[in-house]
Design an enzyme around this catalytic site. Structure first.
Site, short mmCIF file in Angstrom:
data_model
loop_
_atom_site.label_atom_id
_atom_site.label_comp_id
_atom_site.label_asym_id
_atom_site.label_seq_id
_atom_site.Cartn_x
_atom_site.Cartn_y
_atom_site.Cartn_z
N GLU A 29 1.12 -1.27 -0.06
CA GLU A 29 -0.56 0.20 -0.11
C GLU A 29 0.57 1.39 0.17
OE1 GLU A 29 -4.58 -1.58 1.48
OE2 GLU A 29 -2.50 -0.43 3.35
N CYS A 76 3.29 8.75 0.52
CA CYS A 76 3.82 7.98 2.16
C CYS A 76 4.40 6.38 0.72
CB CYS A 76 3.44 8.13 2.70
SG CYS A 76 3.84 6.72 3.95
N CYS A 96 7.01 -6.32 7.22
CA CYS A 96 8.28 -6.13 7.45
C CYS A 96 8.35 -7.10 9.17
CB CYS A 96 7.48 -4.44 8.28
SG CYS A 96 8.52 -3.80 9.62
N CYS A 153 6.96 -4.20 16.05
CA CYS A 153 6.79 -3.05 16.63
C CYS A 153 4.79 -3.05 16.98
CB CYS A 153 6.58 -2.08 15.90
SG CYS A 153 8.10 -1.57 15.62
N CYS A 188 1.69 -1.82 15.12
CA CYS A 188 1.68 -1.22 13.83
C CYS A 188 0.91 -2.96 13.05
CB CYS A 188 3.21 -0.97 13.50
SG CYS A 188 2.98 -0.40 11.81
N CYS A 207 -0.71 6.50 9.96
CA CYS A 207 0.68 5.88 10.50
C CYS A 207 0.40 4.40 10.93
CB CYS A 207 0.85 6.99 11.35
SG CYS A 207 1.60 8.97 10.62
N1 SAH Z 1 9.52 1.75 9.62
C1 SAH Z 1 9.69 2.31 9.73
C2 SAH Z 1 8.67 3.46 8.92
C3 SAH Z 1 7.57 3.01 8.81
S1 SAH Z 1 6.06 3.38 9.94
C4 SAH Z 1 10.16 3.26 11.16
O1 SAH Z 1 9.48 2.30 12.16
O2 SAH Z 1 9.78 4.29 11.64
C5 SAH Z 1 6.41 5.15 9.54
C6 SAH Z 1 6.09 5.88 11.38
O3 SAH Z 1 4.48 6.06 11.21
C7 SAH Z 1 6.85 5.84 12.17
O4 SAH Z 1 7.54 6.52 12.82
C8 SAH Z 1 6.03 4.81 12.39
O5 SAH Z 1 6.22 4.60 14.38
C9 SAH Z 1 4.22 5.15 12.84
N2 SAH Z 1 3.43 4.27 12.99
C10 SAH Z 1 3.57 3.04 13.34
N3 SAH Z 1 2.26 2.68 13.56
C11 SAH Z 1 1.42 3.08 14.27
C12 SAH Z 1 0.46 3.80 14.83
N4 SAH Z 1 -0.58 2.93 15.39
N5 SAH Z 1 0.16 5.07 14.95
C13 SAH Z 1 0.61 5.92 15.20
N6 SAH Z 1 1.78 5.98 14.46
C14 SAH Z 1 2.89 4.78 14.11
#
Ligand code: SAH
Length: 341
Positions: free
Chosen positions: A89, A102, A109, A113, A116, A330
């Site tokens: 996506e 984006c 991945c 985390c 996410c 995000c």
């Molecule tokens: N892997 C990279 C980029 C992808 S995530 C990273 O970890 O930075 C892009 C951004 O969205 C990151 O700052 C991540 O921490 C944030 N993010 C991920 N899940 C989220 C959520 N559920 N709510 C808000 N931000 C989130």
């Protein structure tokens, strides 16, 4: 067959020589790759013979739009199908100062985390440079609008697909390709410190964003498994070295979770950690994901957190929430649309 959009101009020159053509043809062909074309036969200033050779030796298309959804705020989320059938996506967000794409850089991945959605689907493979830049090309084609900013904040960990991401950035940046200034390109990482050091040596003026989310090791480890490998002290050390080398400001991303990382003490602890650094804090109200346990902090708490950081001399802003009605915000991007069942 070679995917032609994976190649830098220099690599294309070599390939063009290999198929018995003159080197200068590569420049002509390279320029076409970043225009609105679907087929080699649209390269109208090339001979039929050369077009046939290109068709025999190279693949032009990397992905196609399988589906798209438009948010009430104008954000559009695309589901792209890659040539091997895997799906990713990407999102376009419209701001006053221009359009931001984006992009994803991996199918799935590895980082895990727990807030996410992209992590829940596991890891399949890295995207190639051509697959990364094609997301931008297809979005431009579909919307008829130019992309002026690119953020590597879609699916995947960009510093875990280092070479391909750097190559994609050089193509995005190249005046003869997508011609988007490096200062308009941001990489977001969960903090792979060896590659933060490598990035500092690349001499690319792009922005580095670090997904920090807590200044306390026990809290961060609970949210992001990578913190077991590289703790906050090591991460901050790597960031300081990066700033020293590049003289570029780092953005720390901090998703606020109710009762987890959003207290007054958390803000003071964070301010202490970042004191004196050339940086900026981007506060993100956490977005709920399917089966997710975290709840968003209240607006009052978010603003109080921001104000306290600002009071302590740390520049902090709250990220605007775009596209959450279509699961494009995000942390909500996945490999397919099944999270919307
Ligand atoms: N892997 C990279 C980029 C992808 S995530 C990273 O970890 O930075 C892009 C951004 O969205 C990151 O700052 C991540 O921490 C944030 N993010 C991920 N899940 C989220 C959520 N559920 N709510 C808000 N931000 C989130």
């Amino acid at each position: 067959m070679i995917n032609i959009r994976d190649l830098s101009l220099e690599e294309l020159e070599e390939e063009i020589l290999k198929i018995g053509e003159k080197k200068y043809r590569a420049k002509q062909i390279f320029a076409w790759l970043y225009r609105d074309i679907n087929d080699f036969s649209e390269m109208t200033d090339l001979s039929k013979d050369l077009i046939n050779k290109l068709k025999e030796n190279f693949i032009l298309k990397n992905l196609e739009i399988e589906n798209f959804q438009k948010s009430v705020d104008g954000t559009i989320k695309y589901l792209f199908k890659l040539n091997d059938g895997h799906k990713i996506e990407s999102v376009i967000m419209k701001y006053k100062y221009g359009n931001t794409a984006c992009v994803s850089n991996q199918v799935g991945c590895k980082m895990g985390c727990n807030f996410c959605a992209s992590a829940k689907i596991g890891f399949i493979r890295n995207l190639t440079p051509g697959e990364i830049v094609s997301q931008i090309l297809e979005i431009q084609k579909h919307t008829g609008e130019k992309i002026s900013n690119v953020v590597f904040m879609g699916i995947g960990e960009p510093l875990d697909n280092y070479e391909n991401v750097i190559k994609a950035i050089r193509l995005i940046n190249n005046p003869k390709a997508l011609n988007i200034g490096a200062r308009h390109i941001s990489i977001s990482t969960c903090g792979l410190i060896e590659n933060i050091a490598r990035l500092a040596d690349e001499n690319i003026q792009c922005n580095l964003c670090i997904s920090l989310h807590s200044s306390k090791d026990e809290v961060r480890t609970g949210m992001m498994p990578i913190n077991k490998k590289y703790n906050i002290g090591e991460l901050i050390e790597a960031c300081k070295k990066y700033i020293e080398k590049t003289n570029r400001r780092i953005t720390f991303e901090y998703a606020l979770v109710d009762g987890v990382n959003d207290s007054k003490d958390d803000a003071l602890h964070l301010a202490k950690l970042l004191k004196g650094m050339l940086c900026h804090v981007n506060l993100i109200p956490i977005n709920k994901i399917k089966d997710g346990v975290y709840e968003k902090s209240s607006t009052e708490k978010i603003l109080a957190f921001r104000d306290l950081l600002n009071e302590k001399g740390i520049v902090a802003t709250v990220r605007r929430e775009l596209g959450s009605d279509i699961a494009a915000a995000c942390g909500q991007l996945v490999r397919d649309n099944k999270n919307e069942e």
